[in-house]
Design a protein around this motif. Structure first.
Motif, PDB file in Angstrom:
ATOM      1  N   LEU A 173     -13.721  -8.850 -17.402  1.00 12.26           N
ATOM      2  CA  LEU A 173     -15.089  -9.352 -17.461  1.00 12.26           C
ATOM      3  C   LEU A 173     -15.922  -8.781 -16.310  1.00 12.26           C
ATOM      4  CD1 LEU A 173     -14.315 -13.069 -18.412  1.00 12.26           C
ATOM      5  CD2 LEU A 173     -14.791 -11.126 -19.921  1.00 12.26           C
ATOM      6  N   HIS A 174     -17.225  -8.922 -16.420  1.00 16.49           N
ATOM      7  CA  HIS A 174     -18.128  -8.274 -15.476  1.00 16.49           C
ATOM      8  C   HIS A 174     -18.005  -8.818 -14.058  1.00 16.49           C
ATOM      9  CE1 HIS A 174     -20.277 -11.949 -16.621  1.00 16.49           C
ATOM     10  NE2 HIS A 174     -20.972 -11.823 -15.514  1.00 16.49           N
ATOM     11  N   ASP A 175     -17.534 -10.052 -13.900  1.00 15.93           N
ATOM     12  CA  ASP A 175     -17.467 -10.674 -12.583  1.00 15.93           C
ATOM     13  C   ASP A 175     -16.070 -10.637 -11.974  1.00 15.93           C
ATOM     14  OD1 ASP A 175     -16.218 -12.407 -14.281  1.00 15.93           O
ATOM     15  OD2 ASP A 175     -17.535 -14.117 -13.915  1.00 15.93           O
ATOM     16  N   GLY A 176     -15.179  -9.802 -12.532  1.00 23.50           N
ATOM     17  CA  GLY A 176     -13.842  -9.657 -11.975  1.00 23.50           C
ATOM     18  C   GLY A 176     -12.799 -10.548 -12.616  1.00 23.50           C
ATOM     19  N   ARG A 177     -13.217 -11.480 -13.487  1.00 24.27           N
ATOM     20  CA  ARG A 177     -12.241 -12.322 -14.185  1.00 24.27           C
ATOM     21  C   ARG A 177     -11.616 -11.533 -15.343  1.00 24.27           C
ATOM     22  NH1 ARG A 177     -15.375 -17.141 -16.285  1.00 24.27           N
ATOM     23  NH2 ARG A 177     -16.957 -15.493 -16.494  1.00 24.27           N
ATOM     24  N   MET A 178     -10.552 -12.077 -15.884  1.00 22.87           N
ATOM     25  CA  MET A 178      -9.850 -11.421 -16.992  1.00 22.87           C
ATOM     26  C   MET A 178      -9.828 -12.374 -18.186  1.00 22.87           C
ATOM     27  SD  MET A 178      -8.186  -8.715 -18.042  1.00 22.87           S
ATOM     28  CE  MET A 178      -7.768  -7.909 -16.481  1.00 22.87           C
ATOM     29  N   LEU A 179     -10.252 -11.872 -19.354  1.00 24.17           N
ATOM     30  CA  LEU A 179     -10.164 -12.658 -20.581  1.00 24.17           C
ATOM     31  C   LEU A 179      -8.856 -12.330 -21.273  1.00 24.17           C
ATOM     32  CD1 LEU A 179     -12.846 -13.686 -23.037  1.00 24.17           C
ATOM     33  CD2 LEU A 179     -10.841 -12.552 -23.975  1.00 24.17           C
ATOM     34  N   ILE A 180      -8.124 -13.353 -21.681  1.00 27.65           N
ATOM     35  CA  ILE A 180      -6.829 -13.211 -22.358  1.00 27.65           C
ATOM     36  C   ILE A 180      -6.950 -13.899 -23.706  1.00 27.65           C
ATOM     37  CG2 ILE A 180      -4.370 -13.755 -22.241  1.00 27.65           C
ATOM     38  CD1 ILE A 180      -5.391 -14.231 -19.047  1.00 27.65           C
ATOM     39  N   ALA A 181      -6.541 -13.232 -24.774  1.00 27.44           N
ATOM     40  CA  ALA A 181      -6.680 -13.819 -26.117  1.00 27.44           C
ATOM     41  C   ALA A 181      -5.475 -13.480 -26.973  1.00 27.44           C
ATOM     42  CB  ALA A 181      -7.956 -13.326 -26.795  1.00 27.44           C
ATOM     43  N   LEU A 182      -5.120 -14.423 -27.835  1.00 23.39           N
ATOM     44  CA  LEU A 182      -4.125 -14.168 -28.873  1.00 23.39           C
ATOM     45  C   LEU A 182      -4.551 -14.948 -30.112  1.00 23.39           C
ATOM     46  CD1 LEU A 182      -0.259 -14.000 -28.522  1.00 23.39           C
ATOM     47  CD2 LEU A 182      -1.342 -14.896 -30.568  1.00 23.39           C
ATOM     48  N   GLY A 183      -4.763 -14.232 -31.210  1.00 25.17           N
ATOM     49  CA  GLY A 183      -5.184 -14.850 -32.458  1.00 25.17           C
ATOM     50  C   GLY A 183      -4.196 -14.574 -33.573  1.00 25.17           C
ATOM     51  N   ASP A 184      -4.149 -15.471 -34.530  1.00 22.50           N
ATOM     52  CA  ASP A 184      -3.244 -15.338 -35.672  1.00 22.50           C
ATOM     53  C   ASP A 184      -4.035 -15.668 -36.936  1.00 22.50           C
ATOM     54  OD1 ASP A 184      -1.218 -15.282 -37.504  1.00 22.50           O
ATOM     55  OD2 ASP A 184       0.081 -16.722 -36.485  1.00 22.50           O
ATOM     56  N   VAL A 185      -4.205 -14.662 -37.790  1.00 18.54           N
ATOM     57  CA  VAL A 185      -4.959 -14.835 -39.031  1.00 18.54           C
ATOM     58  C   VAL A 185      -4.039 -15.396 -40.101  1.00 18.54           C
ATOM     59  CG1 VAL A 185      -6.261 -13.622 -40.834  1.00 18.54           C
ATOM     60  CG2 VAL A 185      -6.515 -12.953 -38.447  1.00 18.54           C
ATOM     61  N   SER A 186      -4.534 -16.343 -40.890  1.00 23.53           N
ATOM     62  CA  SER A 186      -3.718 -16.899 -41.977  1.00 23.53           C
ATOM     63  C   SER A 186      -3.386 -15.806 -42.976  1.00 23.53           C
ATOM     64  CB  SER A 186      -4.460 -18.044 -42.669  1.00 23.53           C
ATOM     65  OG  SER A 186      -5.665 -17.576 -43.265  1.00 23.53           O
ATOM     66  N   GLY A 187      -2.167 -15.823 -43.493  1.00 23.70           N
ATOM     67  CA  GLY A 187      -1.736 -14.802 -44.434  1.00 23.70           C
ATOM     68  C   GLY A 187      -1.175 -13.582 -43.725  1.00 23.70           C
ATOM     69  N   LYS A 188      -0.821 -12.595 -44.507  1.00 20.82           N
ATOM     70  CA  LYS A 188      -0.225 -11.371 -43.975  1.00 20.82           C
ATOM     71  C   LYS A 188      -0.787 -10.169 -44.730  1.00 20.82           C
ATOM     72  CE  LYS A 188       3.895 -13.181 -44.735  1.00 20.82           C
ATOM     73  NZ  LYS A 188       3.614 -14.612 -44.740  1.00 20.82           N
ATOM     74  N   GLY A 189      -0.462  -8.980 -44.250  1.00 19.64           N
ATOM     75  CA  GLY A 189      -0.824  -7.760 -44.960  1.00 19.64           C
ATOM     76  C   GLY A 189      -2.269  -7.343 -44.777  1.00 19.64           C
ATOM     77  N   THR A 190      -2.804  -6.631 -45.791  1.00 20.03           N
ATOM     78  CA  THR A 190      -4.110  -5.992 -45.681  1.00 20.03           C
ATOM     79  C   THR A 190      -5.235  -6.995 -45.468  1.00 20.03           C
ATOM     80  OG1 THR A 190      -3.324  -4.229 -47.132  1.00 20.03           O
ATOM     81  CG2 THR A 190      -5.693  -4.405 -46.806  1.00 20.03           C
ATOM     82  N   ALA A 191      -5.246  -8.087 -46.236  1.00 18.74           N
ATOM     83  CA  ALA A 191      -6.312  -9.081 -46.106  1.00 18.74           C
ATOM     84  C   ALA A 191      -6.352  -9.650 -44.695  1.00 18.74           C
ATOM     85  CB  ALA A 191      -6.124 -10.182 -47.135  1.00 18.74           C
ATOM     86  N   ALA A 192      -5.179  -9.982 -44.162  1.00 19.78           N
ATOM     87  CA  ALA A 192      -5.116 -10.523 -42.805  1.00 19.78           C
ATOM     88  C   ALA A 192      -5.573  -9.484 -41.783  1.00 19.78           C
ATOM     89  CB  ALA A 192      -3.697 -10.981 -42.496  1.00 19.78           C
TER      90      ALA A 192
END
Length: 551
Positions: A359-378
């Motif tokens: 981030l611009h002020d020296g902090r760090m953004l950490i993210a982990l997301g999980d989309v429902s379903g699998k494959g191409t649509a996900a």
């Protein structure tokens, strides 16, 4: 084509082509290149393609990665002849742009074989099709010649549509038909017949409506028999409303098949005039033509399928490459902290997303997301999530504003049965404070040096369900030695052959027992425990891990 030649301490050398954007190397079976070396970490190193260049990255391995004899601490570029050493395994890199792959050679040879100009040169004729059209098949003795001539003519056709069009032309010239129809099944035996060619003798005269007697189709397709009727209007076998209304007088119909049991189509020809009555000789001619054409049509169908399959494979490879580019190029560097992230898709492309964004002020953004379903649509929805998060970061939104905006965007632009779970946090390195929001995601673990394991649950509903959903942030402080483990449900819900789940308690135990290790060491121990538990059971979901440790 870039490749690596691998020579382990035991066994023969192995050559592997580098076809992926990111090729992981390690002792884990989940690595793209698995090396059975006791001194290699489970996820040891990675070769990454950036533009036309290849770079070697160490993935926080326990014993390090040597490049031309020296341990590396940062990514290094690879050129032909470079030597990589992982434990007792020696890997040599080679990049030879002039090498043609087998698939390219095969495609070129196929194209050459089907090129009309090559066919003409081989046959010594100006145009094999013209020669056939000029021929007269007035005698049964001409049938052997017909087989040869038709075969040569059809060599000039490449794709299925062109082949079928060529067959229709040959039928018009071989028998006095006014209309020709060619029908084929789909890829499955129970697929319906579909009209692929429908032409009149006057090529510029469109056929407004095509009706073929069901009795004729049944005789040809189900019984595999040819049909000849000189006067369809009076023939009790096939006289029907369809025949009568169209004024059809004479009909020929022959099966298309490479063996008697598998009829995949038919050639149908008819005439409305008494002057063009079909005879037994015409039936012999059309049956012979169909026998030769069947092989070519079958081959053309297979060629079309192969081309379509290769096109889809290329598109899938491109989609995989694009998705891999969404992942961080490597763990960020921050004094006093270690970061690690890894993701394995159960299919070629997946729906898990993880990120480290300075981030611009020296902090760090950490993210982990999980989309429902699998494959191409996900995967498509995952790309939308990635873009939405980065857009909010670029606009310097607060954590709460980011989650609210991403949720509203997804709720308005995704199907009602799709949603995203997301853990997102901001780490202030100076104060060691972590502000986070958990939007319906598996509660990450925070392992304390005191031996306690906490769960980070503050947040709200998964994203994309309701535009007006509210999200409550939480906050913790990391002490030296503490570690946060964020994971997708592909970790906790991984099944073994007995259909038991790995579960949260096993994950807790692995993290607690290995907290003294580095972030990459914890990652490897979790992956090792997961592999040992699941054994040979196939993955049922994407597996993603993010680890942050204060050191």
């Amino acid at each position: 084509m870039a490749r690596i030649m691998i020579q382990g301490p035991h066994g023969p050398a192995e050559t592997i082509e580098l076809t992926r954007l990111r090729t992981t190397i390690g002792r884990s079976a989940r690595s793209d290149v698995c090396i059975p070396d006791a001194f290699a970490s489970r996820l040891h190193a990675e070769i990454r393609k950036e533009g036309d260049a290849f770079w070697l990255h160490d993935l926080g391995s326990a014993n390090g990665t040597r490049f031309n004899g020296n341990l590396i601490s940062a990514a290094v570029p690879l050129t032909t002849g470079n030597e990589i050493q992982i434990g007792e395994t020696v890997i040599r890199f080679q990049d030879d742009d002039s090498t043609r792959s087998f698939s390219q050679t095969l495609f070129a040879e196929t194209t050459d074989a089907l090129d009309p100009s090559n066919t003409i040169a081989l046959s010594g004729r100006k145009n094999p099709t013209t020669e056939i059209l000029d021929s007269s098949f007035s005698s049964r003795n001409d049938l052997l010649g017909l087989i040869s001539k038709v075969g040569v003519a059809l060599l000039s056709s490449s794709g299925l549509d062109q082949t079928l069009d060529q067959v229709a032309t040959l039928v018009f010239e071989a028998v006095p038909a006014q209309r020709v129809v060619i029908m084929l099944r789909g890829n499955k035996p129970d697929d319906e017949l579909q009209i692929r060619v429908a032409r009149s003798r006057k090529g510029d005269e469109p056929i407004d409506e095509i009706r073929i007697s069901r009795a004729i189709m049944s005789e040809v397709i189900e019984n595999g028999k040819s049909v000849l009727t000189a006067d369809a209007q009076q023939d009790p076998r096939f006289a029907s409303q369809t025949i009568v209304l169209q004024g059809i007088r004479s009909v020929l119909a022959v099966p298309l098949s490479v063996d008697e049991r598998n009829v995949f189509g038919l050639i149908y020809a008819d005439s409305e005039t008494r002057n063009a009555t079909f005879t037994g000789e015409h039936l012999d001619i059309l049956t012979t033509l169909a026998s030769v054409a069947s092989i070519r049509v079958e081959n053309a169908s297979l060629l079309d399928e192969r081309i379509n399959r290769e096109r889809m494979e290329r598109e899938l490879e491109l989609a995989t490459e694009i998705q891999q580019r969404f992942q961080p190029a490597g763990p960020p560097k921050m004094d006093g902290y270690e970061f690690q992230g890894i993701s394995f898709s159960c299919y070629e492309i997946g729906g898990d997303y993880y990120d480290f964004i300075p981030l611009h002020d020296g902090r760090m953004l950490i993210a982990l997301g999980d989309v429902s379903g699998k494959g191409t649509a996900a995967a498509l929805l995952m790309s939308s999530l990635h873009a939405a998060v980065h857009g909010q970061v670029a606009a310097r939104r607060t954590l709460e504003e980011t989650v609210a905006s991403v949720n509203e965007y997804l709720a308005e632009n995704t199907p009602a049965n799709r949603f995203v779970t997301l853990f997102i946090a901001e780490l202030d390195p100076a104060s060691a404070r972590l502000r986070f929001i958990n939007a319906g995601h598996n509660p990450p673990l925070i392992a304390r040096t005191s031996g306690e394991i906490e769960l980070l649950e503050s947040g709200g509903l998964p994203l994309g369900l309701m535009t007006i959903a509210q999200y409550e942030p939480g906050e913790i402080t990391l002490e030296k030695g503490d570690a946060i483990v964020v994971y997708s449900d592909g970790v906790s819900e991984a099944n073994n052959l007995a259909e038991e789940e790995f579960g949260l308690e096993r994950l807790r135990a692995v993290v607690k027992n290995n907290l003294s290790r580095s972030a990459s060491g914890i990652r490897d121990k979790v992956e090792s425990a997961l592999s040992e538990f699941t054994g040979t059971a196939p993955a049922n979901d994407d597996i993603t891990l993010v680890i942050v440790k204060r050191v």
